[in-house]
Design an enzyme around this catalytic site. Structure first.
Site, PDB file in Angstrom:
ATOM      1  CG  ASP A 187       6.254 -10.217   6.156  1.00  0.00           C
ATOM      2  OD1 ASP A 187       6.196 -10.544   4.949  1.00  0.00           O
ATOM      3  OD2 ASP A 187       5.235  -9.950   6.826  1.00  0.00           O
ATOM      4  CE  LYS A 213       0.182 -11.092   0.736  1.00  0.00           C
ATOM      5  NZ  LYS A 213      -1.182 -10.567   0.602  1.00  0.00           N
ATOM      6  CB  CYS A 351      -3.941  -8.815   8.466  1.00  0.00           C
ATOM      7  SG  CYS A 351      -5.242  -9.876   7.806  1.00  0.00           S
TER       8      CYS A 351
END
Length: 394
Positions: A187, A213, A351
């Site tokens: 990720d 991002k 999150c």
């Protein structure tokens, strides 16, 4: 120094320190969106008139730019998606679903937890979690124990923790995983904005990337797929633009990457992603790392002067984000007050509820910087925090 390249900062008096959630966009990226929609708005890979051909060229050029930027071997290894969340779900449902065991870290974003739950995996039942120590460092010994006990597992690990900025040693993790026959997905949502990544050095099998991002538009990202897996990988969805031939007796699909990009893509977003990568290349990671290291050190030193501050990890091994709390103070209260002082940052669980629960907290205050941030931004934050703390402690 670089704020002049970002229209947001000319139109806002906000001190923006929420780059881990999304970054601002340089003018060249914004202009690319306007140009597409006003000068050559057409669909890609379908029609062959002038504007459609230009749209296709610009779209495919973005793929080439990204391929070269991360040092992938071929353009075909770059598949465009909506972002890291879709990329992980894509690989989870179309490739990793057949693996008996999936191994993740303790610092994962929900996007690298929930997809595995949706497959019915829980701890000890198809899902394993690598421990971290009391400073959130990745436990390589425990990781190796899990690999030994679960040969040929699927490993899905964040490169940089969105909640704490902790950097995982992807090269070491991948090397160890491969020695036990495991396949590795990374990720990389927080990666490209801060650090140079190289697929040949990382040697991971999948690498998920975020556009928004990384100074690009929202709703766009990509997944790098090592060439050896392109034929094994099944399409996540099918339909327009994925097929070679169709009749009512069956369908044959195109080769990668097109068989994985069903429907009309976020054409403007992909073009903008390419422009953002070109802009990053122009700025250069030498500049980015120098600026961010300097500002991050200044931020850390100034925060450490505040009474009652609590850090949860080894902040010397962090990039981008810095997460903390204050003794006896609810993080949400800080967020409410400093918002009124025009400071933009994030408070909450980011999150990443599992690691928050492990730490026995409900969330943190997170400051996340980019290379356009400076000492003045830090000073504005510190002044706002001091005012907020005085109000909350009275």
């Amino acid at each position: 120094m670089f704020k002049k390249d970002f229209p947001y900062f000319s139109n806002s008096d906000i001190t923006y320190l929420d780059n881990g959630a999304t970054t601002q966009k340089p003018k060249v990226v914004i202009d690319s969106q306007i140009d597409y929609y006003t000068k050559y708005c057409a669909n890609t890979h379908r029609s062959n008139f002038g504007d459609a051909n230009k749209a296709t060229r610009e779209f495919e050029n973005a793929r080439k730019i990204l391929k070269e930027f991360i040092n992938a071997s071929k353009n075909e290894e770059i598949i465009f998606t909506k972002g890291v969340t879709e990329s992980i779900n894509f690989i989870a449902s179309s490739f990793a679903v057949d693996f008996e065991t999936v191994i993740i870290s303790s610092l994962e974003h929900h996007s690298n937890v929930v997809p595995w739950h949706m497959q019915g995996r829980t701890i000890g039942k198809g899902l394993e979690v690598v421990k971290c120590d009391d400073r959130l460092n990745f436990d390589m010994e425990h990781f190796e124990e899990l690999l030994k006990a679960n040969p040929k597992a699927f490993v899905s690990i964040t490169h940089i923790s969105n909640a704490f900025g902790e950097i995982h040693d992807i090269k070491a993790i991948t090397k160890l995983a491969h020695s036990y026959g495991a396949v590795v997905l990374v990720d990389g949502a927080q990666s490209l904005a801060h650090l140079k990544v190289d697929m040949q050095e990382f040697d991971c099998d999948f690498f998920a990337m975020s556009g928004h991002k990384t100074f690009a538009p929202t709703g766009v990202g990509a997944i790098y797929v090592k060439e050896q897996y392109l034929n094994e990988l099944k399409p996540y969805q099918t339909g327009g633009a994925t097929i070679h031939e169709v009749d009512f007796y069956g369908s044959t699909l195109l080769d990668s990457p097109y068989k994985f990009e069903a429907g009309t893509q976020n054409i403007a977003g992909v073009i903008g992603f390419g422009k953002a990568i070109e802009y990053l290349s122009h700025v250069g990671y030498a500049n980015i790392e120098t600026i961010e290291n300097d500002v991050y050190k200044y931020l850390r030193n100034e925060l450490e002067k505040l009474d009652g501050i609590i850090f949860y990890n080894d902040i010397d091994n962090c990039v981008g984000s810095l997460s903390f709390n204050f003794e006896g103070i609810v993080h949400d209260d800080i967020g409410i007050l400093i918002d009124k002082m025009k400071i933009a940052l994030r408070v909450g669980h980011h999150c990443a509820q599992p690691i928050m629960k492990q730490l026995g907290i409900k969330g943190t205050i997170r400051v996340s910087i980019a290379f356009y941030n400076n000492y003045k931004d830090v000073d504005n934050l510190i002044n706002a925090l001091k005012r907020a703390l005085n109000m909350l402690r009275d």
